[in-house]
Design a protein around this motif. Structure first.
Motif: not given
Lengths: 251, 251, 251, 251
Positions: C6, C8, C67, C108
């Motif tokens: 992942s 942001d 996130p 995240a």
């Protein structure tokens, strides 16, 4: 009579409070308004996320959505009984000419159209108004008149009131929307991190603001009342368009 | 010819790409579109915060604002030269009847009105369209026709195309906007924390959807083309309103 | 091995793509990332509105949240099987010193802590990076090492990579977070309508940036790797606080 | 003494008002708080758009940003003189264990750290509190104690108060943060248009909630006071990490 009152400046706006207080003399007032300033929201309707409604101590219901959301919710579920009229405002600042298209106040009134009752948007022609009582009194007069003598139901009244004592108003005037020139250029700047930003510029200067327009009426101290239509079809152009299309026909 | 193209589904929408690609055969295409889906934004204009514009690898400019913001910026600053026409779409899903009021696609087209040139909003009548090429081809035909034979400049064309192969279209039809009944009731629910939430309900059933309406044309396989007006004044009511106001006059 | 990736900066970020592509050599990569830039989101979690997830053509899932929302969703429902590791990045721009507190990238990674597996946040020390491949290769090395030789599970590695060719890195360095002086003053301005606005000012100058800090390592061309804790309790102060409280006791 | 007070529930929250009113007996209280509920905002800082601050009739300043934005603005520009302490709260609902990471209340306190003064976050352990006066009185006691006997400046006190009459408190207790199991599964649903939505699920059950934890103290009727650190470095792991990295060295 039951009156639904909303606005786009938010449930704490002095203009909303002045309007709701004044209309209370005519019947039961039910206020459903945005939780914060949503000016410029136009007819924006929230479909992606759910809305929340909260009854405040003074009985107002605040909604975390747009003016259109507020009236939509009130008319399709929040309210036990259908109101008899929708009144939006008092907006701090005028809603004249082309600006009407972007107005959340006018949109709130427009959302009342499915009721088959006239709706009304009320604005005062100053961003820091001193005479909200004038506009509130005008609203009471017009609602009273609508009860005595209904207008065609699909008409929305867009009311703009000069910011002056009631006794100094020069009268009521039926007007058409004026028009502005193209908006001023976008204002380009930089944020503190050096990246370019753009601000939407001021509205353009008035182009069609002569006698008969809302601009002119307010400037001359009259309450301007413009009948708006919700039917966006330009009926007069249908026949021409039909002929024109024969030249673009599917080959 | 220079064409400004925008939409409300966002700069990555297949409908936008199909439209821009098809119009490229007619001139220079300049795409300015929202960075994400802004359906339902109506004519919402962003005044409180600045906007940012970013040129993507494919030349499109994406803006972190509404469809109206995109066209406004393009016409008041981003673009070096004024475009000759504004085309918005291809929207995934129809924009018919009362829904036009909430449409970001139609709003994008409307924002082009200060140019004094016709603008056009193009929608395909399916939320998961299979025949974007049909709608793109229709858009090219109509823009071509507008160049050959201009319409009155303040007219906005609202175009809805059935989602079918081009050869299966039954023709072009000039239509008026139909109307719907009141929207379905709000859908009340609870979030996982037990708090009440409200979803705006589905649009109401069609009320005025007979011959001559946009609803009817699309249902019968025609391309529906509705001339829209940007002047919201209900001129026909001005005289009546003037008389009516004498009964509400400032005392 | 299954890797959850992942960031942001949003699902389209070149840094994310470089990371996911490089990690694919180690196992099955599952990307769940925000639909738009959410830098500065910290550990913000969305509770008021529901989230939507959409699988893109390249297999990435984009979420209209923060996130933290992305990783939370992936670990509690979107993903069929639990991943073995969470890797966030590659962030465009460093996440050093006090800035870590605001970082969506680090957040995240932090959200992966319930897995009982180390997580990793990877940043490259330039806002317009030219050597994403360097950072991607570093990420592969560190994940490989974590598989061979696990660290204590509650540790989160905050990795900052200089923006230079891999061969010009001076090595890996275990660091502590440096500190900055108080942030610069807020930048006060006016919007085009004359109203006062405030921009959060730039981060303050470095205060503790000497040997041993992440600031220093990156400046000297090393990959900085800081072990972060998720336990915010200041255990060393518990005894002192206990005594101190006797003087504030309920009377 | 000058006290900066903020929160994450918004400037109208009864908890904020109770706190500000109570602290006024100790010095000059300066309230800067979000215009609406920003629970769950964590340390989110707004960098993309400017902020607006508005002084309300009661002297409070409301900001259209996060709790972190509010304190940041107050300390870097809005306030003429630096405050002596930052107190955030009274949050409606506890901030215990892992939840602290997401808390906007704790974030507001954390943002005060550059002052070199202890900050405090105060929460009451009920979402619909009946004894805000208890929590307010506790806050006054702790601030008084901090003035008489300062703690190390980088400590942030996270205070959770049971929702009961002051006389029924069992005392003050220095605690560590407890921990929860993994959060409950995401709650999957459909919006009225048939599209899938995901709600972040409830927090997981308590895992480490025995003696010494904040969970336990509040459950047993004590005021829980946890010293938090702003330094996220896990210093104890630095040496191990250094050795570990030799196995991942740049080849």
């Amino acid at each position: 009579m039951k009156l639904l009152v909303s606005n786009d400046d938010g449930y704490q706006s002095p203009g909303l409070i002045a309007l709701a207080d004044a209309l209370a003399q005519l019947g039961e007032v039910f206020v459903v308004a945005p939780e914060r300033d949503r000016s410029g929201a136009s007819n924006s309707l929230t479909l992606d996320v759910p809305l929340r409604a909260r009854r405040m101590d003074n009985g107002y219901i605040r909604v975390d959505g747009t003016p259109t959301d507020c009236v939509h919710l009130a008319l399709t579920g929040l309210s036990e009984a259908d109101p008899d009229i929708v009144v939006a405002g008092i907006n701090h600042g005028p809603n004249l000419g082309d600006d009407v298209l972007y107005s959340g106040t006018v949109a709130a009134a427009t959302e009342g159209r499915f009721l088959g009752l006239p709706s009304m948007a009320v604005s005062i022609a100053s961003h820091e108004p001193r005479h909200l009582d004038t506009a509130a009194r005008v609203a009471v007069q017009l609602v009273t008149r609508l009860c005595e003598q209904p207008l065609e139901s699909s008409i929305i009244l867009n009311v703009n009131v000069p910011d002056r004592p009631y006794d100094e108003l020069n009268g009521f005037m039926a007007t058409r929307l004026g028009h502005r020139h193209k908006a001023e250029a976008v204002v380009t700047g930089q944020d503190p991190r050096g990246r370019t930003i753009y601000w939407v510029g001021p509205a353009g200067p008035e182009q069609d603001a002569g006698p008969g327009t809302d601009f002119d009426a307010v400037r001359r101290g009259f309450v301007s009342i413009t009948p708006l239509q919700v039917d966006l079809t330009r009926h007069a152009a249908l026949e021409t368009l039909g002929r024109w299309l024969t030249g673009a026909a599917v080959s």
